[in-house]
Design a protein around this motif. Structure first.
Motif, short mmCIF file in Angstrom:
data_model
loop_
_atom_site.label_atom_id
_atom_site.label_comp_id
_atom_site.label_asym_id
_atom_site.label_seq_id
_atom_site.Cartn_x
_atom_site.Cartn_y
_atom_site.Cartn_z
N ARG A 53 0.84 -1.21 0.00
CA ARG A 53 0.00 0.00 0.00
C ARG A 53 0.87 1.26 0.00
O ARG A 53 0.60 2.23 -0.71
CB ARG A 53 -0.92 -0.01 1.22
CG ARG A 53 -1.97 -1.11 1.20
CD ARG A 53 -2.78 -1.10 2.47
NE ARG A 53 -3.55 0.13 2.63
CZ ARG A 53 -4.16 0.48 3.76
NH1 ARG A 53 -4.06 -0.30 4.82
NH2 ARG A 53 -4.85 1.61 3.81
N LEU A 54 1.93 1.23 0.80
CA LEU A 54 2.82 2.39 0.86
C LEU A 54 3.61 2.56 -0.43
O LEU A 54 3.90 3.69 -0.85
CB LEU A 54 3.77 2.25 2.05
CG LEU A 54 3.10 2.33 3.42
CD1 LEU A 54 4.06 1.89 4.53
CD2 LEU A 54 2.61 3.75 3.70
N THR A 55 3.94 1.45 -1.09
CA THR A 55 4.61 1.53 -2.39
C THR A 55 3.73 2.25 -3.39
O THR A 55 4.20 3.10 -4.18
CB THR A 55 4.96 0.12 -2.91
OG1 THR A 55 5.81 -0.54 -1.97
CG2 THR A 55 5.70 0.21 -4.24
N GLY A 56 2.43 1.95 -3.38
CA GLY A 56 1.52 2.64 -4.28
C GLY A 56 1.48 4.13 -4.01
O GLY A 56 1.47 4.94 -4.95
N GLY A 57 1.48 4.51 -2.73
CA GLY A 57 1.48 5.93 -2.38
C GLY A 57 2.76 6.63 -2.80
O GLY A 57 2.72 7.77 -3.29
N LEU A 58 3.88 5.95 -2.64
CA LEU A 58 5.17 6.54 -3.03
C LEU A 58 5.26 6.70 -4.55
O LEU A 58 5.82 7.69 -5.05
CB LEU A 58 6.32 5.68 -2.53
CG LEU A 58 6.54 5.65 -1.01
CD1 LEU A 58 7.65 4.67 -0.64
CD2 LEU A 58 6.88 7.04 -0.48
N ARG A 59 4.71 5.74 -5.28
CA ARG A 59 4.74 5.84 -6.75
C ARG A 59 3.97 7.07 -7.23
O ARG A 59 4.37 7.74 -8.18
CB ARG A 59 4.13 4.58 -7.38
CG ARG A 59 5.03 3.35 -7.35
CD ARG A 59 4.40 2.24 -8.16
NE ARG A 59 5.13 0.99 -8.04
CZ ARG A 59 6.23 0.69 -8.73
NH1 ARG A 59 6.71 1.56 -9.60
NH2 ARG A 59 6.83 -0.47 -8.55
N GLN A 60 2.87 7.38 -6.57
CA GLN A 60 2.09 8.55 -6.95
C GLN A 60 2.77 9.85 -6.55
O GLN A 60 2.62 10.88 -7.20
CB GLN A 60 0.70 8.49 -6.32
CG GLN A 60 -0.25 7.52 -6.98
CD GLN A 60 -1.68 7.73 -6.53
OE1 GLN A 60 -1.97 8.51 -5.63
NE2 GLN A 60 -2.61 7.02 -7.17
N ARG A 61 3.54 9.79 -5.46
CA ARG A 61 4.12 11.03 -4.90
C ARG A 61 5.46 11.39 -5.51
O ARG A 61 5.80 12.57 -5.63
CB ARG A 61 4.27 10.85 -3.38
CG ARG A 61 4.84 12.03 -2.62
CD ARG A 61 3.89 13.21 -2.65
NE ARG A 61 4.25 14.22 -1.69
CZ ARG A 61 5.25 15.08 -1.80
NH1 ARG A 61 6.03 15.02 -2.86
NH2 ARG A 61 5.50 15.97 -0.87
N THR A 134 -1.75 9.71 3.98
CA THR A 134 -1.92 10.08 2.57
C THR A 134 -1.38 8.98 1.66
O THR A 134 -1.96 8.66 0.63
CB THR A 134 -1.22 11.41 2.27
OG1 THR A 134 -1.80 12.43 3.08
CG2 THR A 134 -1.33 11.79 0.81
N LEU A 135 -0.24 8.42 2.04
CA LEU A 135 0.35 7.35 1.23
C LEU A 135 -0.56 6.13 1.18
O LEU A 135 -0.58 5.39 0.20
CB LEU A 135 1.72 6.96 1.78
CG LEU A 135 2.80 8.04 1.73
CD1 LEU A 135 4.09 7.54 2.38
CD2 LEU A 135 3.08 8.46 0.29
N LEU A 136 -1.32 5.92 2.25
CA LEU A 136 -2.21 4.75 2.30
C LEU A 136 -3.46 4.93 1.46
O LEU A 136 -4.18 3.96 1.20
CB LEU A 136 -2.61 4.47 3.75
CG LEU A 136 -1.49 4.01 4.68
CD1 LEU A 136 -2.01 3.86 6.10
CD2 LEU A 136 -0.89 2.69 4.20
N ASP A 137 -3.74 6.15 1.02
CA ASP A 137 -4.94 6.41 0.21
C ASP A 137 -4.81 5.91 -1.22
O ASP A 137 -5.82 5.72 -1.90
CB ASP A 137 -5.25 7.91 0.20
CG ASP A 137 -5.74 8.41 1.55
OD1 ASP A 137 -6.21 7.57 2.34
OD2 ASP A 137 -5.65 9.62 1.81
N ALA A 138 -3.57 5.72 -1.68
CA ALA A 138 -3.35 5.30 -3.07
C ALA A 138 -3.57 3.79 -3.22
O ALA A 138 -3.48 3.03 -2.25
CB ALA A 138 -1.94 5.66 -3.51
N PRO A 139 -3.86 3.32 -4.44
CA PRO A 139 -3.98 1.88 -4.67
C PRO A 139 -2.66 1.18 -4.38
O PRO A 139 -1.58 1.73 -4.61
CB PRO A 139 -4.34 1.79 -6.16
CG PRO A 139 -4.86 3.14 -6.53
CD PRO A 139 -4.14 4.11 -5.66
#
Length: 485
Positions: A53-61, A134-139
């Protein structure tokens, strides 16, 4: 930033060992506990899910080629670890700091490893920070192997203060951790203690790489410590010298250590009499691990001789070479004490944003440490002192100049010198010698320090003096070489 020796190290053929991220992923379908805390248990499956989940948030950020350091400051070991794994899988620099830092300490740390983006349970979303939620909000996203350019950033004075930020490739860290886990014989059946929620390279990471369970056990009382060891069926105790001094205040009850097969110590020198007393009280031998932020793990004591276990930090690990040198750089013979220098394929590559300090410590293929000691004829390494002015207060390494800067900012203080005073249990305690311009109380100055810095770094005593002795350059005469008892 790379030190001058980085290119030479890259020419060394490194062993093909397990990658930390891959090792955790091997257990992604496992419901066994990865981390056991006071209030919750996190399985390996849960840990991997959180990291995805955190990886998805980091990818978006962040862009993949963006050179920033993720500074993680979260009170939960699970969150800090999952975010570290996610950052490494995307090739980021990651630094993990304790969440209790005062703003002054945090600002200094951020300056050392800039450019940075902080992540915690309290930070707002901004250009320089992002909230953990916020990072957890991403896929969720795939969690792959550590990218080749992933880095761990650590700090040389514990975690804060007038310290230096150490650059270390995760590929080297993974190999180093795998080697240590192998030397300790860690397996999925082990339960390993962690005294804090820090991302320890001598307990947390080796345990997770081996599929063991990490159990966080806070130091509250000796009675509580031994009860926790028994209640959680610990097999490997890993702690600082202070933890063993602390636990030694009370003998364990019969049977409380029935599952313990090994005790490990690192971070500072364990007093031989403490090791002997622990062995007498528990029947368990403490094994030393010598390591540093710059060098990685250097030596491990696998001896069966109780006196060697008490007195020596062990023999160098495979692939690691130690030389003992005099002040001129000449290699000394067996039995002669001098500066300990380390050559290893697992070391850091330098200090981030500090080429001058890098050049002084990272010399060619060697790391020149401030540790002083000698090798015996059998290759066992002994520590006899330190050649620096750091104060080793329990598990912390304090820079006296940081404490002096704090006190000098108080309007009543004209001059100050902070020194380390020998202490039986803690190694040293910080004592401040203070010259004041007006009458003031020690309690006022100590309260002022507590407002500025973490409680573990506040001087233990204030001594009022008429003047601070200076050398011909006007610098305070500061005790430098520290000889161990």
């Amino acid at each position: 930033m790379k030190s001058a020796c980085a290119t030479k190290y890259e020419q060394i053929e490194e062993p093909d060992m397990a990658n930390i991220v891959d090792a955790v992923l091997e257990h992604e379908a496992d419901d066994r506990p990865a981390i056991v805390g006071e209030t919750r248990t996190t399985s390996y499956r849960d840990l991997v899910d959180l990291a995805r989940r955190l990886t998805g948030g980091l990818r978006q950020r962040f862009r993949n080629d963006e050179d920033v350091c993720l500074v993680v400051s979260h009170p939960g070991l699970e969150e800090s670890l999952a975010l570290t794994l996610a950052g490494w899988s995307l090739g980021h620099r990651v630094a993990v700091l304790p969440p209790y830092l005062k703003s002054r300490e945090l600002e200094y740390a951020l300056e050392q490893c800039s450019p940075v983006v902080t992540v915690s349970d309290q930070t707002p979303d901004s250009a320089g920070s992002v909230a953990f939620r916020t990072l957890l909000d991403a896929p969720a996203s795939d969690l792959g192997s550590s990218a080749s350019e992933a880095w761990l950033e650590t700090f040389t004075s514990g975690t804060t203060g007038h310290s230096k930020c150490v650059d270390r490739r995760v590929s080297r860290l993974s190999d180093d951790i795998e080697q240590l886990a192998s030397a300790m014989g860690l397996s999925a059946d082990d339960k390993v203690t962690a005294m804090t929620t820090a991302l320890s390279t001598t307990s947390v990471l080796p345990a997770l790489l081996a599929g063991s369970t990490v159990v966080t056990i806070p130091l509250q009382t000796a009675r509580q410590f031994w009860k926790a060891i028994s209640d959680t069926s610990i097999t490997v105790i890993s702690g600082t010298p202070y933890a063993y001094e602390f636990a030694g205040r009370k003998k364990p009850e019969p049977g409380q250590l029935k599952n313990v097969r090994m005790a490990l110590t690192t971070s500072a020198r364990l007093r031989p009499d403490t090791a002997r007393r622990f062995m007498e009280d528990t029947g368990v031998s403490i094994r030393n691990i010598m390591c540093s932020s710059e060098s990685g793990h250097i030596a491990y004591n696998s001896s069966t001789d109780e006196e060697l276990l008490a007195a020596s930090v062990g023999k160098t690990l495979p692939g690691v070479t130690v030389e003992v040198r005099d002040d001129a750089g000449k290699v000394l013979p067996v039995g002669q004490s001098g500066r300990i220098c380390i050559k290893s394929p697992y070391t850091a590559t330098g200090y981030r944003n500090d080429p001058d300090s890098s050049a002084a410590v990272f010399q060619g293929d060697w790391v020149v440490s401030t540790d002083v000691g000698y090798l015996d004829a059998q290759g066992f390494l002994y520590l006899t002192g330190r050649d620096d002015h750091k104060i080793h207060f329990g598990a912390a390494k304090l820079d006296p100049q940081e404490l002096e800067d704090i006190l000098l900012s108080h309007p009543a203080v004209d001059d100050v010198l902070v020194v380390g005073e020998a202490h039986v249990r803690l190694g040293q305690i910080p004592v401040a010698q203070v010259v004041t311009s007006r009458e003031t109380e020690a309690a006022e100055l100590l309260a002022y320090c507590r407002e500025q810095i973490s409680a573990t770094k506040v001087p233990q005593r204030i001594e009022f003096v008429d003047k601070i002795t200076k050398d011909f350059k006007g610098q305070p005469v500061r005790p430098k070489y520290v000889r161990f008892d």
